[in-house]
Design an enzyme around this catalytic site. Sequence first.
Site, PDB file in Angstrom:
ATOM      1  N   LYS A  22       0.721  -1.578   0.169  1.00  0.00           N
ATOM      2  CA  LYS A  22      -0.002   0.064   0.198  1.00  0.00           C
ATOM      3  C   LYS A  22       0.858   0.718   0.318  1.00  0.00           C
ATOM      4  CE  LYS A  22      -1.492   1.072   3.754  1.00  0.00           C
ATOM      5  NZ  LYS A  22      -1.219   2.999   4.465  1.00  0.00           N
ATOM      6  N   ASN A  23       1.960   1.231   0.890  1.00  0.00           N
ATOM      7  CA  ASN A  23       2.584   3.172   0.978  1.00  0.00           C
ATOM      8  C   ASN A  23       3.599   2.987   0.107  1.00  0.00           C
ATOM      9  OD1 ASN A  23       1.346   3.036   3.023  1.00  0.00           O
ATOM     10  ND2 ASN A  23       2.923   2.253   4.532  1.00  0.00           N
ATOM     11  N   CYS A 117      -3.777   8.446  10.138  1.00  0.00           N
ATOM     12  CA  CYS A 117      -3.461   7.163  11.066  1.00  0.00           C
ATOM     13  C   CYS A 117      -3.207   8.177  11.882  1.00  0.00           C
ATOM     14  CB  CYS A 117      -2.918   6.282  10.952  1.00  0.00           C
ATOM     15  SG  CYS A 117      -3.569   4.594  10.421  1.00  0.00           S
ATOM     16  N   ARG A 122       1.954  14.508  13.376  1.00  0.00           N
ATOM     17  CA  ARG A 122       2.663  14.439  11.867  1.00  0.00           C
ATOM     18  C   ARG A 122       2.864  15.546  11.096  1.00  0.00           C
ATOM     19  NH1 ARG A 122      -0.947   8.915   9.967  1.00  0.00           N
ATOM     20  NH2 ARG A 122       1.581   8.296   8.721  1.00  0.00           N
ATOM     21  N   ILE A 124       4.172  18.098   8.594  1.00  0.00           N
ATOM     22  CA  ILE A 124       5.287  17.774   7.260  1.00  0.00           C
ATOM     23  C   ILE A 124       6.713  18.700   7.099  1.00  0.00           C
ATOM     24  CG2 ILE A 124       3.122  16.518   6.217  1.00  0.00           C
ATOM     25  CD1 ILE A 124       2.445  19.345   4.465  1.00  0.00           C
ATOM     26  N   ASP A 305       5.576  -0.296  12.077  1.00  0.00           N
ATOM     27  CA  ASP A 305       3.962  -0.525  11.587  1.00  0.00           C
ATOM     28  C   ASP A 305       3.295  -2.406  11.792  1.00  0.00           C
ATOM     29  OD1 ASP A 305       3.330   2.365  10.787  1.00  0.00           O
ATOM     30  OD2 ASP A 305       4.275   1.623   8.293  1.00  0.00           O
ATOM     31  N   ARG A 397      -8.223   0.202   5.583  1.00  0.00           N
ATOM     32  CA  ARG A 397      -7.530   1.089   4.557  1.00  0.00           C
ATOM     33  C   ARG A 397      -6.200   0.798   3.845  1.00  0.00           C
ATOM     34  NH1 ARG A 397      -6.050   5.399   8.474  1.00  0.00           N
ATOM     35  NH2 ARG A 397      -4.457   5.283   6.252  1.00  0.00           N
TER      36      ARG A 397
HETATM   37  C1  EPZ Z   1       4.382   6.418   6.322  1.00  0.00           C
HETATM   38  O1  EPZ Z   1       4.249   7.593   7.067  1.00  0.00           O
HETATM   39  C2  EPZ Z   1       3.636   5.339   6.811  1.00  0.00           C
HETATM   40  N1  EPZ Z   1       2.952   6.251   5.586  1.00  0.00           N
HETATM   41  C3  EPZ Z   1       3.356   4.638   8.071  1.00  0.00           C
HETATM   42  O2  EPZ Z   1       2.437   4.037   7.763  1.00  0.00           O
HETATM   43  C4  EPZ Z   1       4.643   4.533   8.340  1.00  0.00           C
HETATM   44  O3  EPZ Z   1       3.979   4.038  10.113  1.00  0.00           O
HETATM   45  C5  EPZ Z   1       5.923   5.470   8.627  1.00  0.00           C
HETATM   46  O4  EPZ Z   1       6.046   6.252   6.755  1.00  0.00           O
HETATM   47  C6  EPZ Z   1       7.173   5.259   8.693  1.00  0.00           C
HETATM   48  O5  EPZ Z   1       7.682   3.814   8.159  1.00  0.00           O
HETATM   49  C7  EPZ Z   1       2.867   5.532   4.074  1.00  0.00           C
HETATM   50  O6  EPZ Z   1       3.936   6.035   3.782  1.00  0.00           O
HETATM   51  C8  EPZ Z   1       1.249   6.326   3.454  1.00  0.00           C
HETATM   52  P1  EPZ Z   1       7.466   9.640   8.176  1.00  0.00           P
HETATM   53  P2  EPZ Z   1       4.755   9.273   7.268  1.00  0.00           P
HETATM   54  O7  EPZ Z   1       7.627  10.800   7.437  1.00  0.00           O
HETATM   55  O8  EPZ Z   1       5.714   9.651   5.759  1.00  0.00           O
HETATM   56  C9  EPZ Z   1       8.139  12.612  11.701  1.00  0.00           C
HETATM   57  C10 EPZ Z   1       0.518   2.702   8.350  1.00  0.00           C
HETATM   58  O9  EPZ Z   1       0.761   1.830   9.017  1.00  0.00           O
HETATM   59  N2  EPZ Z   1       8.152  13.560  10.638  1.00  0.00           N
HETATM   60  O10 EPZ Z   1       9.055   8.206   7.929  1.00  0.00           O
HETATM   61  O11 EPZ Z   1       3.865   9.751   7.287  1.00  0.00           O
HETATM   62  C11 EPZ Z   1       7.286  11.925  12.053  1.00  0.00           C
HETATM   63  O12 EPZ Z   1       6.086  12.764  12.892  1.00  0.00           O
HETATM   64  C12 EPZ Z   1       1.268   3.794   7.778  1.00  0.00           C
HETATM   65  O13 EPZ Z   1       0.959   2.064   6.976  1.00  0.00           O
HETATM   66  C13 EPZ Z   1       8.540  14.827  10.898  1.00  0.00           C
HETATM   67  O14 EPZ Z   1       8.593  15.463  12.385  1.00  0.00           O
HETATM   68  O15 EPZ Z   1       5.971   8.224   8.287  1.00  0.00           O
HETATM   69  C14 EPZ Z   1       7.573  10.580  12.530  1.00  0.00           C
HETATM   70  O16 EPZ Z   1       8.246  11.198  13.903  1.00  0.00           O
HETATM   71  C15 EPZ Z   1       0.879   4.887   9.483  1.00  0.00           C
HETATM   72  N3  EPZ Z   1       8.511  15.966   9.858  1.00  0.00           N
HETATM   73  C16 EPZ Z   1       8.933  10.218  11.497  1.00  0.00           C
HETATM   74  O17 EPZ Z   1       9.769  11.836  11.524  1.00  0.00           O
HETATM   75  C17 EPZ Z   1       7.846  15.379   9.028  1.00  0.00           C
HETATM   76  O18 EPZ Z   1       8.536  16.643   7.702  1.00  0.00           O
HETATM   77  C18 EPZ Z   1       8.827   9.347  10.160  1.00  0.00           C
HETATM   78  O19 EPZ Z   1       8.021   9.726   9.986  1.00  0.00           O
HETATM   79  C19 EPZ Z   1       8.121  14.499   8.405  1.00  0.00           C
HETATM   80  C20 EPZ Z   1       7.688  13.476   9.213  1.00  0.00           C
END
Ligand code: EPZ
Length: 430
Positions: A22-23, A117, A122, A124, A305, A397
């Site tokens: 999915k991701n 979720c 979270r 960006i 995850d 989802r």
């Molecule tokens: C992706 O989320 C996945 N979602 C998540 O899967 C997964 O848990 C996560 O990666 C970690 O592997 C999708 O791919 C749609 P990150 P993402 O950016 O991209 C912080 C599932 O269950 N951060 O790697 O949102 C953030 O808060 C979902 O399938 C910032 O601070 O995760 C977190 O603590 C849930 N600023 C860490 O980094 C940013 O601009 C990692 O987040 C971006 C992230």
Amino acid sequence: MEQYIMKGGVPLCGEVNVAGAKNAALGILAGAIMTNEPVIIDNVPRVQDIEFLLDAISEIGAVVERRDGNRVLINGSTIRKTMVDNDSIRKIRGGYYLVGALLGKYHHAEVDLPGGCNIGSRPIDQHIKGFRALGADVKIKNGMIIAHSGRLIGTHIYMDMVSVGATINIMLAASLAEGKTIIENAAKEPHVVDVANMLNTMGANIKGAGTDVIRIQGVPALHKCEYSIIPDQIEAGTFMMAAAATRGDVTVKNVIPKHLESISSKLREVGCEIVEDDDAVRVIGCNHMRATHVKTLPYPGFPTDMQPQMSVVLALAEGTSVVTESIFENRYKYVDELIRMGANIKVEGNVAIIDGVPLMTGARVLATDLRAGAAMVIAGLAAEGYTIVDEISHIERGYECLVEKLSGLGANICRAESERDLQKFKMKVG
Ligand code: EPZ
């Protein structure tokens, strides 16, 4: 009032096929709009998050054709607007990949801020930092990310933290930038590599995906391609945990065993036998599982995850396990639900201390998010008696045909839409 109802206590046995990731699909389908030629993607999982993204892509004018089974054709030549403000996009996290894709191709994107979720804050900021470094003007206004630029210019970007989403988004935009972009401290997850491979098949020039330095030489245009998405690491891991928790014997097929190493090694530590084949992993459960410690980390560490599903296994393992969540700040909401089933878990900050119990008992529980919901299903399959899981839209989802796949492994589970369905199920399984 859709719910899952299950009667636990049956060891899962047999073979199960894993769907596409999915991701990875979220990034790949967004990337597919970056050319004006047709792109065919295979192994697209039929899950709600992907349906929402495809709806959003079609609402901005792209051709989206769902062909037999898991094949999708996308043609971005008919896109007529770069503002994505429909209901579908607000429901998913991965909608933010349309910012990178539209900004790269049209130098303008307005996309509703992501949902997804509820597992803590979270931000960006790293996505925005990346787009700005490429020369875009980015602001948040009225709940939307608005990004605008002339031609994007390649640059050196150091990510403050490892972010899957920001790495993929910057790769998308930088593929069509002028000159070279270097992303340092990039995420190494298999789905980051898959998106890079797909963009390269479309004519992009991305090197180093899967390491922490990714180099992207911008190209003037991308072209048509056919691409098949990798198997879903987390769906595979979820079936592995279900096999362990029910003390079953399950062969999870259509996987890349390398992507599952951190999961396999934790299951070995608790006492399961793991047999790896070229594209399958067999998990043979054991009656006396032992406690172990787990810390979630970016790939190749143990995936966040998989944390809730692993915690269910540890809730049934003898001794005290310590689980540390180091990626998201609030990913233990499911613990209260497990406690209702008899688990003995205490959460202190980002640490869960789990004292294993020999057996959990069925209860009515909530799927508090996607992976937490999968954990509730695993717990219900392992527990004595009936478990009803509410709020299953979270689970749907991200899991394709979960009930059918688990039934194929011998589970007593059904998707109920009414009180009558619940009663019918209880009459059937006795
Ligand atoms: C992706 O989320 C996945 N979602 C998540 O899967 C997964 O848990 C996560 O990666 C970690 O592997 C999708 O791919 C749609 P990150 P993402 O950016 O991209 C912080 C599932 O269950 N951060 O790697 O949102 C953030 O808060 C979902 O399938 C910032 O601070 O995760 C977190 O603590 C849930 N600023 C860490 O980094 C940013 O601009 C990692 O987040 C971006 C992230």
